[in-house]
Design an enzyme around this catalytic site. Structure first.
Site, PDB file in Angstrom:
ATOM      1  N   GLU A   1       0.852  -1.182   0.000  1.00 37.61           N
ATOM      2  CA  GLU A   1       0.000   0.000   0.000  1.00 37.61           C
ATOM      3  C   GLU A   1       0.892   1.237   0.000  1.00 37.61           C
ATOM      4  O   GLU A   1       2.081   1.171   0.330  1.00 37.61           O
ATOM      5  CB  GLU A   1      -0.927   0.006   1.223  1.00 37.61           C
ATOM      6  CG  GLU A   1      -1.881  -1.169   1.307  1.00 37.61           C
ATOM      7  CD  GLU A   1      -2.950  -1.168   0.231  1.00 37.61           C
ATOM      8  OE1 GLU A   1      -3.118  -0.123  -0.441  1.00 37.61           O
ATOM      9  OE2 GLU A   1      -3.613  -2.210   0.047  1.00 37.61           O
TER      10      GLU A   1
ATOM     11  N   ASP B   1     -19.117  -9.432  -9.510  1.00 35.39           N
ATOM     12  CA  ASP B   1     -19.038  -8.568  -8.342  1.00 35.39           C
ATOM     13  C   ASP B   1     -18.325  -7.263  -8.680  1.00 35.39           C
ATOM     14  O   ASP B   1     -18.761  -6.172  -8.274  1.00 35.39           O
ATOM     15  CB  ASP B   1     -18.311  -9.288  -7.210  1.00 35.39           C
ATOM     16  CG  ASP B   1     -18.290  -8.484  -5.919  1.00 35.39           C
ATOM     17  OD1 ASP B   1     -19.366  -8.054  -5.476  1.00 35.39           O
ATOM     18  OD2 ASP B   1     -17.197  -8.287  -5.356  1.00 35.39           O
TER      19      ASP B   1
END
Length: 284
Positions: free
Chosen positions: A205, A230
């Site tokens: 991240e 999805d």
């Protein structure tokens, strides 16, 4: 040089044609499915021609940027003409999707993976994978992208590009603690509202542009088809990504809008996504 889907006026990457295909899907799903299958057959043919050109030496006296540009234009036209006549790929996808609504993916067997040491790092674009690896990935995921696009309106080009980037062309997929596949090709995290299975892996991240590693929870699915469905539902129903779909006529525009929406923390995410789509010959 732009890709085949940017230079052929009647393909769905064109905003007007995409709108027409959406309207056609509501009125006549079978015809819309056939049109989408023919378009992706053209993409497949263009990828084959591109791979053949790249395998040929291009340092002769008659080779230059100009000759390569016109050769690319010729290949695009050849691919479109060949897909119009058909090589059977579009017919196969129409039969499979028309009869069952989805194609069953082949599920590979993976060795056990320690979730604390399985590092997911979509920030690095895999450049070592050859054209065969990329082509195999597109062939495998194409029916699922088409099916999800038909029901949601999300461009299949965007889905394929993100799936390739996030999963390293299928070579760096997210796995469960027992080594089984989570089928999460898009790096969608499991938030508090997620009621399904969860895979915990180490991921990269960025905070204020600085990379760091941490364990995150990601959604897990029963199949690739479920993952595409999805993802498409999230993109089409979440107002956060409304600007992404408004850029449907431009893959690079979609990539930049996706980064601005906060889909990923990597400051170069849009650049890398466009790079992957260019390898598929669908970016502009």
């Amino acid at each position: 040089m732009t890709g085949l889907l940017n230079t052929t006026a009647n393909l769905a990457i064109d905003a007007q044609s995409l709108g027409q295909l959406r309207a056609q899907a509501k009125q006549s799903p079978d015809q819309a499915l056939k049109a989408a299958a023919q378009q992706f057959e053209a993409v497949f043919m263009n990828m084959m021609l591109k791979s053949m050109r790249e395998a040929t030496p291009q340092d002769g006296m008659m080779d230059s940027d100009q000759t390569r540009m016109f050769t690319g234009m010729l290949d695009q036209q050849l691919a479109q003409n060949m897909s119009t006549r058909g090589i059977g790929l579009a017919d196969m996808m129409v039969r499979q999707l028309g009869n069952s609504g989805q194609m069953s993916p082949s599920v590979p067997t993976f060795p056990p993976v320690n979730p604390q040491s399985a590092i997911r790092n979509p920030q690095s674009v895999p450049s070592a994978f050859n054209a065969t690896t990329q082509q195999d990935f597109v062939n495998k995921m194409l029916p699922h992208a088409m099916q999800a696009s038909q029901s949601s309106g999300v461009p299949p080009q965007l889905m394929l590009g993100q799936a390739a980037l996030e999963s390293g062309w299928g070579k760096r997929e997210i796995h469960m603690a027992d080594g089984s596949n989570s089928f999460n090709l898009f790096g969608i995290k499991a938030n508090a509202g997620w009621q399904g299975k969860v895979a915990e892996v180490m991921t990269t991240e960025y905070t204020h542009g600085v990379a760091h590693k941490q364990v995150e929870k990601f959604r897990a699915y029963s199949s690739y088809a479920e993952a595409f469905k999805d993802y498409a539902g999230m993109m089409s129903n979440n107002p956060r990504y409304a600007n992404v779909l408004q850029q449907a006529g431009s893959p690079s525009g979609m990539a930049n809008a996706l980064q601005k929406s906060g889909y990923a923390t990597d400051p170069k995410y849009a650049e890398k996504l466009v790079s992957v789509m260019r390898q598929m010959n669908i970016a502009g």
